[in-house]
Design a protein around this motif. Structure first.
Motif, PDB file in Angstrom:
ATOM      1  N   ASP A  52      44.304  34.739  42.742  1.00  0.00           N
ATOM      2  CA  ASP A  52      43.322  35.351  41.847  1.00  0.00           C
ATOM      3  C   ASP A  52      43.788  36.735  41.390  1.00  0.00           C
ATOM      4  OD1 ASP A  52      40.414  35.378  40.820  1.00  0.00           O
ATOM      5  OD2 ASP A  52      40.589  37.287  41.876  1.00  0.00           O
ATOM      6  N   SER A 155      31.764  35.221  36.954  1.00  0.00           N
ATOM      7  CA  SER A 155      31.765  36.036  38.163  1.00  0.00           C
ATOM      8  C   SER A 155      30.609  37.032  38.110  1.00  0.00           C
ATOM      9  CB  SER A 155      33.097  36.793  38.262  1.00  0.00           C
ATOM     10  OG  SER A 155      33.107  37.574  39.430  1.00  0.00           O
ATOM     11  N   ASN A 156      29.977  37.212  39.245  1.00  0.00           N
ATOM     12  CA  ASN A 156      28.907  38.221  39.394  1.00  0.00           C
ATOM     13  C   ASN A 156      27.716  37.966  38.471  1.00  0.00           C
ATOM     14  OD1 ASN A 156      30.540  39.841  41.251  1.00  0.00           O
ATOM     15  ND2 ASN A 156      31.786  40.314  39.466  1.00  0.00           N
ATOM     16  N   GLN A 175      32.491  32.861  40.770  1.00  0.00           N
ATOM     17  CA  GLN A 175      33.154  33.735  41.759  1.00  0.00           C
ATOM     18  C   GLN A 175      32.183  34.877  42.070  1.00  0.00           C
ATOM     19  OE1 GLN A 175      36.777  36.868  41.768  1.00  0.00           O
ATOM     20  NE2 GLN A 175      37.488  34.778  41.464  1.00  0.00           N
ATOM     21  N   LEU A 205      36.637  39.660  53.813  1.00  0.00           N
ATOM     22  CA  LEU A 205      36.892  40.606  54.912  1.00  0.00           C
ATOM     23  C   LEU A 205      36.070  41.883  54.749  1.00  0.00           C
ATOM     24  CD1 LEU A 205      40.781  40.149  55.028  1.00  0.00           C
ATOM     25  CD2 LEU A 205      39.060  39.064  56.496  1.00  0.00           C
ATOM     26  N   GLY A 207      36.107  43.958  52.364  1.00  0.00           N
ATOM     27  CA  GLY A 207      36.974  45.059  51.925  1.00  0.00           C
ATOM     28  C   GLY A 207      37.862  45.585  53.057  1.00  0.00           C
ATOM     29  N   ARG A 213      39.657  47.154  61.601  1.00  0.00           N
ATOM     30  CA  ARG A 213      40.625  48.265  61.564  1.00  0.00           C
ATOM     31  C   ARG A 213      39.969  49.612  61.266  1.00  0.00           C
ATOM     32  NH1 ARG A 213      43.938  47.182  55.914  1.00  0.00           N
ATOM     33  NH2 ARG A 213      44.402  49.390  55.826  1.00  0.00           N
ATOM     34  N   TYR A 230      32.672  48.672  48.019  1.00  0.00           N
ATOM     35  CA  TYR A 230      32.187  48.026  49.245  1.00  0.00           C
ATOM     36  C   TYR A 230      31.280  48.992  50.002  1.00  0.00           C
ATOM     37  CZ  TYR A 230      35.317  44.100  48.379  1.00  0.00           C
ATOM     38  OH  TYR A 230      35.922  42.998  47.837  1.00  0.00           O
ATOM     39  N   GLY A 280      42.233  39.818  50.184  1.00  0.00           N
ATOM     40  CA  GLY A 280      43.277  40.617  49.563  1.00  0.00           C
ATOM     41  C   GLY A 280      44.145  41.237  50.636  1.00  0.00           C
ATOM     42  N   THR A 281      45.442  41.199  50.449  1.00  0.00           N
ATOM     43  CA  THR A 281      46.329  41.994  51.306  1.00  0.00           C
ATOM     44  C   THR A 281      47.620  42.279  50.564  1.00  0.00           C
ATOM     45  OG1 THR A 281      47.404  42.262  53.444  1.00  0.00           O
ATOM     46  CG2 THR A 281      47.463  40.048  52.510  1.00  0.00           C
ATOM     47  N   GLN A 282      48.228  43.391  50.937  1.00  0.00           N
ATOM     48  CA  GLN A 282      49.525  43.766  50.363  1.00  0.00           C
ATOM     49  C   GLN A 282      50.631  43.521  51.380  1.00  0.00           C
ATOM     50  OE1 GLN A 282      49.511  47.563  48.206  1.00  0.00           O
ATOM     51  NE2 GLN A 282      47.322  47.714  48.600  1.00  0.00           N
ATOM     52  N   ARG A 286      49.760  40.335  57.458  1.00  0.00           N
ATOM     53  CA  ARG A 286      48.302  40.158  57.365  1.00  0.00           C
ATOM     54  C   ARG A 286      47.944  38.865  56.629  1.00  0.00           C
ATOM     55  NH1 ARG A 286      46.946  46.468  56.069  1.00  0.00           N
ATOM     56  NH2 ARG A 286      47.309  47.202  58.185  1.00  0.00           N
ATOM     57  N   ASN A 290      45.655  36.029  58.361  1.00  0.00           N
ATOM     58  CA  ASN A 290      44.433  35.502  57.758  1.00  0.00           C
ATOM     59  C   ASN A 290      44.499  33.976  57.621  1.00  0.00           C
ATOM     60  OD1 ASN A 290      43.650  38.153  57.600  1.00  0.00           O
ATOM     61  ND2 ASN A 290      44.169  38.388  55.439  1.00  0.00           N
TER      62      ASN A 290
HETATM   63  N1  LIG Z   1      35.195  38.979  40.714  1.00  0.00           N
HETATM   64  C1  LIG Z   1      35.061  40.202  41.167  1.00  0.00           C
HETATM   65  O1  LIG Z   1      34.268  41.003  40.654  1.00  0.00           O
HETATM   66  C2  LIG Z   1      35.875  40.626  42.347  1.00  0.00           C
HETATM   67  C3  LIG Z   1      35.545  41.805  43.037  1.00  0.00           C
HETATM   68  C4  LIG Z   1      36.300  42.152  44.160  1.00  0.00           C
HETATM   69  C5  LIG Z   1      37.363  41.351  44.566  1.00  0.00           C
HETATM   70  N2  LIG Z   1      37.686  40.229  43.855  1.00  0.00           N
HETATM   71  C6  LIG Z   1      38.843  39.381  44.242  1.00  0.00           C
HETATM   72  O2  LIG Z   1      38.755  39.056  45.607  1.00  0.00           O
HETATM   73  C7  LIG Z   1      39.950  39.467  46.297  1.00  0.00           C
HETATM   74  C8  LIG Z   1      39.642  39.795  47.742  1.00  0.00           C
HETATM   75  O3  LIG Z   1      38.740  40.866  47.849  1.00  0.00           O
HETATM   76  P1  LIG Z   1      39.208  42.337  48.248  1.00  0.00           P
HETATM   77  O4  LIG Z   1      40.678  42.409  48.236  1.00  0.00           O
HETATM   78  O5  LIG Z   1      38.431  43.268  47.374  1.00  0.00           O
HETATM   79  O6  LIG Z   1      38.582  42.502  49.707  1.00  0.00           O
HETATM   80  P2  LIG Z   1      38.911  41.880  51.146  1.00  0.00           P
HETATM   81  O7  LIG Z   1      39.838  40.751  51.054  1.00  0.00           O
HETATM   82  O8  LIG Z   1      37.601  41.671  51.827  1.00  0.00           O
HETATM   83  O9  LIG Z   1      39.606  43.138  51.866  1.00  0.00           O
HETATM   84  C9  LIG Z   1      40.813  43.635  51.427  1.00  0.00           C
HETATM   85  C10 LIG Z   1      41.268  44.702  52.402  1.00  0.00           C
HETATM   86  O10 LIG Z   1      41.450  44.114  53.688  1.00  0.00           O
HETATM   87  C11 LIG Z   1      42.695  44.506  54.225  1.00  0.00           C
HETATM   88  N3  LIG Z   1      43.208  43.388  55.038  1.00  0.00           N
HETATM   89  C12 LIG Z   1      43.420  42.115  54.652  1.00  0.00           C
HETATM   90  N4  LIG Z   1      43.811  41.354  55.690  1.00  0.00           N
HETATM   91  C13 LIG Z   1      43.863  42.179  56.759  1.00  0.00           C
HETATM   92  C14 LIG Z   1      44.196  41.982  58.115  1.00  0.00           C
HETATM   93  N5  LIG Z   1      44.517  40.792  58.590  1.00  0.00           N
HETATM   94  N6  LIG Z   1      44.145  43.055  58.957  1.00  0.00           N
HETATM   95  C15 LIG Z   1      43.788  44.282  58.503  1.00  0.00           C
HETATM   96  N7  LIG Z   1      43.463  44.532  57.210  1.00  0.00           N
HETATM   97  C16 LIG Z   1      43.495  43.488  56.353  1.00  0.00           C
HETATM   98  C17 LIG Z   1      43.564  44.813  53.043  1.00  0.00           C
HETATM   99  O11 LIG Z   1      44.519  45.770  53.394  1.00  0.00           O
HETATM  100  P3  LIG Z   1      46.070  45.699  52.940  1.00  0.00           P
HETATM  101  O12 LIG Z   1      46.082  45.291  51.507  1.00  0.00           O
HETATM  102  O13 LIG Z   1      46.531  47.094  53.169  1.00  0.00           O
HETATM  103  O14 LIG Z   1      46.712  44.688  53.824  1.00  0.00           O
HETATM  104  C18 LIG Z   1      42.565  45.375  52.026  1.00  0.00           C
HETATM  105  O15 LIG Z   1      42.432  46.754  52.210  1.00  0.00           O
HETATM  106  C19 LIG Z   1      40.442  40.646  45.426  1.00  0.00           C
HETATM  107  O16 LIG Z   1      41.798  40.956  45.686  1.00  0.00           O
HETATM  108  C20 LIG Z   1      40.191  40.095  44.050  1.00  0.00           C
HETATM  109  O17 LIG Z   1      41.195  39.167  43.691  1.00  0.00           O
HETATM  110  C21 LIG Z   1      36.940  39.845  42.779  1.00  0.00           C
END
Ligand SMILES: NC(=O)c1ccc[n+]([C@@H]2O[C@H](COP(=O)([O-])OP(=O)(O)OC[C@H]3O[C@@H](n4cnc5c(N)ncnc54)[C@H](OP(=O)(O)O)[C@@H]3O)[C@@H](O)[C@H]2O)c1
Length: 315
Positions: A52, A155-156, A175, A205, A207, A213, A230, A280-282, A286, A290
């Motif tokens: 995504d 979405s939303n 989404q 997760l 955020g 962590r 978040y 999401g992760t970089q 991780r 996951n």
């Molecule tokens: N449609 C929308 O409006 C909308 C809004 C928000 C998000 N999204 C989509 O949903 C995806 C996921 O949501 P998100 O990235 O916002 O939030 P998320 O997945 O809940 O959290 C992302 C955060 O968690 C950390 N993380 C991931 N796995 C980890 C692990 N195993 N241990 C420790 N830290 C971990 C990441 O850090 P690192 O990156 O540093 O590893 C990042 O800071 C987004 O990337 C985007 O594609 C869509």
């Protein structure tokens, strides 16, 4: 990895989807491009087949990194690409842009950035305020008829907004945010399930909070997603989330120290109305961690304990 049919589309998707908001590089921690590309590679190696992204993730940067990585791997035809329209990132701010000409131009830019000639899943990022649903969704239908995008999603959006949108476009999925910390959109997810639509739950997760962590309250820059987006990174949500982490710690200990992120993913994926959970992760490690969430399932007793904690702590 486990796979599910993505609603009416008939596509088969992995139950975990890699999201690339952080990979875009705005509003999250900064990492070298090679590290981020490796997280994408690791997710694919773990069996993730759905990715995504959005133009709004740092003005196309996330799309470009994803497109380049998948092209280098030569796997475009093996993955499902999900990107969005109607929202952009201009001069460091998120802006709505639902007018027809913008949607058409935004799609062409996404195709270039993603190095592809079709987008599998095309999503209206947020309900629009600068164009009517008829104009925005009409433009998205034009793109579908032209073969540039395969399936449309929202979405939303609320149920009322989903019903309005269905007058102008074929909507196959939604989404929305979905995690232990954010369950308000269950209404829309259950509606989608009842109408044969697939659901993508983002922020599984919380955020990053639900990985355990973050145990000390701190402040973030204005545009950091942990400040802006978040809400459990601030009080009053912070203290409630910390109590939930305590319960997750106990479940983890009883299971030999399983990572909290796996508990968070597992909790969400045991809901019938969630098709795929977005994390999401970089980082490679991780992403792998996951994905290991799918190697096991929480017991009914664990789920009941977590659900009771959510009620008790007012989450
Ligand atoms: N449609 C929308 O409006 C909308 C809004 C928000 C998000 N999204 C989509 O949903 C995806 C996921 O949501 P998100 O990235 O916002 O939030 P998320 O997945 O809940 O959290 C992302 C955060 O968690 C950390 N993380 C991931 N796995 C980890 C692990 N195993 N241990 C420790 N830290 C971990 C990441 O850090 P690192 O990156 O540093 O590893 C990042 O800071 C987004 O990337 C985007 O594609 C869509």
């Amino acid at each position: 990895m486990r796979y599910k049919v993505f609603g009416k589309t008939g596509l088969e998707v992995s139950e975990l989807c890699l999201g690339t908001w952080g990979i875009g590089g705005a509003g999250w921690d900064q990492n070298p491009e090679e590290t981020k590309m490796d997280a994408i590679r690791a997710s694919f190696e773990q069996g993730v087949n759905i990715f995504d992204t959005a133009p709004a993730y740092n003005a196309g940067a996330a799309e470009r990194i994803l497109g380049e990585t998948l092209e280098k791997m030569g796997v475009r035809k093996d993955v499902i690409l999900s990107t969005k329209c109607g929202n952009d990132f201009v001069n460091g701010q998120y802006v709505h842009c639902g007018k027809r000409d913008h949607i058409l131009a935004q799609c062409d830019a996404s195709l270039r950035n993603l190095r592809t000639d079709y987008i599998d899943l095309y999503i209206l990022h947020w309900p629009q305020d600068d164009a009517t649903p008829e104009e925005t969704l009409g433009a998205m239908m034009e793109l579908k008829k032209a073969g540039k995008v395969r399936f449309l999603g929202l979405s939303n959006h609320s149920v009322a907004q989903m019903e309005e949108a269905a007058k102008y476009a074929d909507i196959d999925f939604i989404q929305v945010q979905y995690s232990m910390l954010e369950r308000e959109r269950e209404v829309e997810m259950k509606y989608a399930e009842a109408h044969g639509m697939a659901t993508m739950g983002y922020g599984v997760l919380g955020g990053g909070l639900l990985t355990g962590r973050y145990r000390e309250l701190r402040t973030y820059e204005t545009m950091d997603s942990r400040n802006r987006f978040y809400k459990f990174f601030r009080e009053p949500g912070w203290s409630k989330a910390q109590k939930l982490l305590g319960v997750m710690d106990e479940i983890s200990a009883a299971r030999g120290g399983v990572p909290l992120s796996e508990i968070a993913v597992n909790w969400a994926l045991q809901k019938s109305f969630l098709t795929t959970a977005l994390f999401g992760t970089q980082h490679r490690a991780r992403a792998i961690e996951n994905c290991h969430a799918l190697d096991w399932t929480l017991s009914d007793a664990d789920i009941a304990t977590l659900d009771q904690a959510l009620v008790e702590f007012g989450i």
